[in-house]
Design an enzyme around this catalytic site. Structure first.
Site, PDB file in Angstrom:
ATOM      1  N   ASP A  77      88.527  36.425  60.889  1.00 58.18           N
ATOM      2  CA  ASP A  77      89.471  37.285  61.599  1.00 58.18           C
ATOM      3  C   ASP A  77      89.092  38.751  61.439  1.00 58.18           C
ATOM      4  O   ASP A  77      88.256  39.117  60.598  1.00 58.18           O
ATOM      5  CB  ASP A  77      90.893  37.051  61.103  1.00 58.18           C
ATOM      6  CG  ASP A  77      91.063  37.386  59.616  1.00 58.18           C
ATOM      7  OD1 ASP A  77      90.142  37.087  58.843  1.00 58.18           O
ATOM      8  OD2 ASP A  77      92.111  37.948  59.238  1.00 58.18           O
ATOM      9  N   GLU A 121      92.211  36.432  56.465  1.00 57.18           N
ATOM     10  CA  GLU A 121      91.993  37.322  55.334  1.00 57.18           C
ATOM     11  C   GLU A 121      92.673  38.663  55.535  1.00 57.18           C
ATOM     12  O   GLU A 121      93.145  39.283  54.584  1.00 57.18           O
ATOM     13  CB  GLU A 121      90.481  37.514  55.103  1.00 57.18           C
ATOM     14  CG  GLU A 121      90.115  38.166  53.785  1.00 57.18           C
ATOM     15  CD  GLU A 121      90.071  39.683  53.814  1.00 57.18           C
ATOM     16  OE1 GLU A 121      89.928  40.295  52.742  1.00 57.18           O
ATOM     17  OE2 GLU A 121      90.179  40.272  54.926  1.00 57.18           O
TER      18      GLU A 121
END
Length: 407
Positions: A72, A136
């Protein structure tokens, strides 16, 4: 794999908009790419188009060297970019695009180095395990799930390819994030005694929390990571100038060191809020948004020593722009080191957190851990994010040599 084929992989990763999660499509692309080179992988679908990916090469035995990146990226304001953030743009030796520094550049470099070893049929004396995570940049639920699955139980070593440039980090602060909500009572501003001002209550309690946390942080510093920090990063409340606000909220970020632990910070915040609620009208409520511990690895580990041995020659051949050199001077003044040195390979601690806080949850102290990846960390979470093209290619070579040396 030639230069353009490598760039095409990074270009494809940048094209996936994973700023709100949505890692599944990117994971599926990488799974197909790995399979083209004879590397099987597993996608862990976490729902809501979010996913982890795990792949291995080697003999399937210990030692297990885990390499990791997250899929991400942070949110982007497309209108403020000079280029399309989801198109890789190469200009004057730099590459522009969302995640090119944090951290699709590092992820791509890991994948390419792994493929290169597989294509060459290089015999590894152990297992190289690729772990790519979801979320994350939000709540680390991808690495949290991988830890729960036991993905790190047999792993001896963890390298995370967050951007560090030609230096490495072996320790990171933990993090506790709070949402503090104040409930009051609306009234006309000409009659404030008829209401309960939620904004005023929130400001007052935040100041009390800040005073307590910073005092204890000052008294409980860590030799490696420094001291716990406290910042108010979001504050919202009120509807118009002539109305006493009935509610308000703030979000607080604390960066944690072992001497003033996550549990101690949370207990102190709760104690301040409980006392405030007993002595004030209205109600203050707390919600924990994130809770991850600090990690302190071994700065003398074989992993760190191998990184220094292999990467130093690349560091010494690096040329930095005037802008980067100026940033280096500023960082030296603020943090005591120069991130753009090319005469010494620094081994540092870092204020930011990584997936290691979840992946190494039962191995937080003294483990073989390093953060080491392409890119300038000052360009993380920035509009017009960019990274050095030459550094990226260097890291592909470095990773390939490092994996061979370590295994």
């Amino acid at each position: 794999m030639n230069k353009e084929e490598k760039l095409a992989i990074l270009e494809k990763l940048v094209s996936f908009n994973t700023s709100e999660g949505n890692e599944l499509a990117e994971a599926q692309y990488l799974q197909d790419l790995l399979l083209e080179h004879g590397i099987e992988s597993e996608i862990e679908n976490l729902g809501n188009h979010e996913a982890n990916l795990i792949a291995e090469i080697g003999n399937g035995q210990k030692p297990v060297f885990t390499i990791s990146g997250h899929l991400d990226t942070v949110a982007v304001d497309v209108d403020k970019w000079d280029t399309d953030p989801f198109t890789l743009v190469r200009k004057d030796g730099q590459m522009y695009g969302s995640g090119v520094t944090d951290m699709k550049g590092g992820t791509a470099a890991l994948v390419i180095a792994m493929i290169t070893l597989k294509d060459a049929e290089f015999p590894l004396n152990g297992t190289l395990r690729l772990v790519l995570t979801a979320g994350e940049e939000s709540n680390m639920h991808g690495s949290h799930q991988l830890y729960a699955d036991g993905a790190m139980n047999d792993s001896d070593t963890l390298l995370i390819a967050e951007p560090t440039g030609y230096r490495t980090v072996y320790a990171n602060k933990g993090e506790v994030d709070f949402k503090i909500t104040a409930q009051g009572k609306a009234a006309h501003s000409s009659r404030p005694n008829f209401g309960i001002n939620a904004i005023q209550n929130l400001m007052d309690v935040l100041e009390l929390i800040k005073t307590k946390v910073e005092a204890r942080a000052e008294q409980n510093q860590d030799d490696v990571l420094g001291k716990t920090t406290f910042t108010v990063d979001i504050f919202k409340g009120g509807i118009q100038i002539n109305a006493i606000p009935a509610n308000a909220k703030a979000e607080i970020n604390t960066r944690i060191v072992p001497e003033y632990s996550n549990d101690e910070v949370m207990a102190d915040v709760k104690a301040v809020v409980d006392e405030f609620n007993q002595t004030h009208a209205g109600e203050i409520e707390i919600e924990i948004l994130m809770n991850i511990p600090p990690v302190i690895g071994n700065p003398e580990s074989k992993l760190i020593k191998d990184i220094i041995k292999i990467a130093t020659s690349y560091m010494k051949n690096t040329e930095y722009t005037p802008s980067e050199k100026q940033q280096g001077k500023e960082m030296q003044a603020k943090q005591g080191f120069n991130p753009f040195s090319n005469d010494k390979f620094d081994v540092l601690s870092g204020a930011g957190g990584t997936d290691a806080s979840e992946l190494l949850k039962d191995k937080l102290m003294g483990t073989n851990y390093a953060v080491f990846g392409p890119g300038n960390p000052l360009k993380m979470h920035q509009t017009n994010e960019y990274a050095s093209e030459q550094m990226w290619f260097d890291f592909i070579d470095i990773y390939e040599k490092l994996f061979k040396e370590y295994l």
